[in-house]
Write a protein that holds these residues in place. Structure first.
Motif, short mmCIF file in Angstrom:
data_model
loop_
_atom_site.label_atom_id
_atom_site.label_comp_id
_atom_site.label_asym_id
_atom_site.label_seq_id
_atom_site.Cartn_x
_atom_site.Cartn_y
_atom_site.Cartn_z
N SER A 224 -1.79 70.49 26.14
CA SER A 224 -2.71 71.48 26.34
C SER A 224 -4.33 71.58 26.71
CB SER A 224 -2.61 72.58 25.37
OG SER A 224 -3.01 72.33 24.10
N THR B 188 -5.25 72.26 30.00
CA THR B 188 -5.01 73.59 30.83
C THR B 188 -5.93 74.40 31.77
OG1 THR B 188 -3.82 74.32 28.84
CG2 THR B 188 -4.48 76.13 30.11
N SER B 189 -7.31 74.05 31.55
CA SER B 189 -8.25 74.45 32.32
C SER B 189 -8.24 73.59 33.56
CB SER B 189 -9.74 74.49 31.83
OG SER B 189 -10.06 73.03 31.61
N SER C 124 -5.29 74.79 35.68
CA SER C 124 -5.70 76.15 36.02
C SER C 124 -6.47 76.08 37.25
CB SER C 124 -5.96 77.07 34.93
OG SER C 124 -5.36 77.27 33.93
N HIS D 210 0.50 77.28 34.10
CA HIS D 210 -0.79 77.69 34.59
C HIS D 210 -1.25 77.08 35.85
CE1 HIS D 210 -2.16 79.19 30.68
NE2 HIS D 210 -1.39 78.11 29.84
#
Length: 431
Positions: A120, A123-124, A127, A154
């Motif tokens: 995780s 994630t950014s 994304s 994402h």
């Protein structure tokens, strides 16, 4: 022919004013012909120019008689309209990617390193459109599959994600606790038939795919018969199937096919072959055997893999004597001229880690190396876990976008690279 003026159009659409008693059939015919010709140019519904036109709605097709009607021009205009419509509706991944921003294209060429126990953390970056993630670690969590499924949710547009790791066998395994263990490639090459290699690798690959890992940075097809563990001075040793080129060629294809049969994308490495290298490029500058020697000893396993349909190849960070002074991963001669050109490879080209000491020793930061790798023909860049991954990812993407803006990297090359990243996963942006 010049376009009719507004006054001409008004005259053409009004009933012709005929002379008194002097009018006759010939003059009536002439006036009617002029009116008909003007009407063709004045009609606001006339399609755009055909390929034989000098301007919008003006046909240069010769007129054999002065009495052409609208229906006479219809077939040619209709054909032109159909071809324009077909061109407008044609769709490919490249035409779709051409509409993406440079930043989004750049992100698609980056594989972000992340710990397999904390996916995780990426994630950014995912994304923001990162094309892949590279898992590091030695023991994967039992719920890795569900964690990766969440991470993939994402991805912009839900286009999927390359989730890769090094699952070679022996001492180079990241998730053997989940997928089962393989012996060192040297053992496989010496004791297993190609069929046995493929069968055993398929079993592991199926479990990798079930855990949502869809790419393996393997097999190693370097030809290196040294009976030692890999080290700072030798990047291969037991990582190589054999010191015999034929054995490596057959074992490499079998391993590659085993991964594919299990639903995992293989990445054949390390082009053009690290067997006999002077050093391990992770720790400093390294050279392969001379290019003239590699062509006979090290290249055949890559040729065999390409003929067998290899979807991806990793390029090494070693300098190749005879192919220039830059590491192969930053060399247009190695990638574009040899791998792409002479060997005809059409798939995804991935760099080895640009965090290697051999890269910095050549005078490149990781972002600068990423730009040079793309310019040279690579499609996806890798770097190590460590430091601030988010900042490093952003710096790489910025360097790539700035290179395009500044004219140091062509936008078409960036689109081509992004296209290869999508193609290796069979993503069709037009469906």
């Amino acid at each position: 022919m010049n376009l009719p003026s507004y006054r001409d159009c008004r005259r053409a659409t009004a009933p012709p004013r005929l002379p008194g008693r002097a009018r006759n059939a010939r003059r009536l015919s002439a006036v009617a012909a002029v009116a008909a010709m003007l009407l063709v140019g004045c009609d606001t519904g006339t399609p755009k120019a055909s390929p034989h036109s000098s301007g919008p709605g003006v046909s240069l097709a010769p007129s054999t008689t002065p009495s052409h009607s609208r229906s006479t021009f219809a077939p040619a205009l209709s054909a032109s309209s159909s071809s324009s419509s077909a061109a407008a509706t044609a769709c490919t991944n490249s035409t779709k990617l051409a509409g993406w921003s440079n930043r989004r294209l750049a992100m698609l060429t980056i594989a972000v390193p992340v710990s397999e126990t904390s996916v995780s953390d990426a994630t950014s970056e995912v994304s923001a459109g990162a094309g892949g993630v590279l898992l590091f670690g030695s023991k994967a969590p039992s719920d890795l599959g569900s964690r990766l499924t969440t991470l993939k949710s994402h991805v912009p547009g839900h286009l999927g994600l390359l989730v890769m790791t090094d699952e070679e066998g022996g001492g180079i395994q990241r998730m053997s606790n989940l997928v089962g263990s393989l012996p060192w490639p040297a053992y496989m090459g010496a004791h297993w038939t190609p069929a046995q290699i493929q069968q055993n690798v398929t079993k592991v690959a199926k479990k990798m795919a079930a855990a949502q890992v869809n790419m393996d940075l393997a097999p190693v097809v370097d030809v290196d018969g040294r009976n030692v563990a890999p080290s700072k001075t030798n990047p291969d040793g037991w990582r190589s199937f054999s010191g015999n080129t034929t054995v490596v060629s057959k074992a490499g294809v079998a391993y590659m096919n085993g991964l594919r049969a299990g639903g995992v994308i293989p990445v054949v490495k390390h082009f053009p072959g690290l067997g006999g290298s002077t050093y391990n490029s992770d720790f400093g500058p390294a050279r392969t055997l001379p290019w003239s020697t590699l062509q006979k000893v090290g290249i055949p396993p890559f040729t065999a893999a390409i003929k067998a349909g290899a979807p991806a190849i990793m390029v090494s960070n070693n300098i190749v004597p005879g192919l220039g002074t830059n590491p192969a991963s930053l060399s247009p001669t190695a990638i574009s001229s040899e791998l792409r050109g002479k060997m005809g490879f059409k798939g995804l080209v991935v760099t080895d880690s640009l965090s290697a000491k051999a890269i910095s020793a050549a005078g490149f930061s990781v972002p600068a190396a990423a730009v040079q790798a793309l310019r040279s023909g690579a499609d996806m860049v890798l770097f190590d876990l460590g430091g601030n991954v988010s900042s490093q990812t952003s710096s790489i993407a910025t360097a790539i976008t700035n290179a395009v803006t500044g004219g140091h990297l062509s936008r078409s090359r960036l689109i081509d690279a992004a296209g290869h990243v999508l193609a290796v996963r069979h993503v069709n942006l037009c469906s």
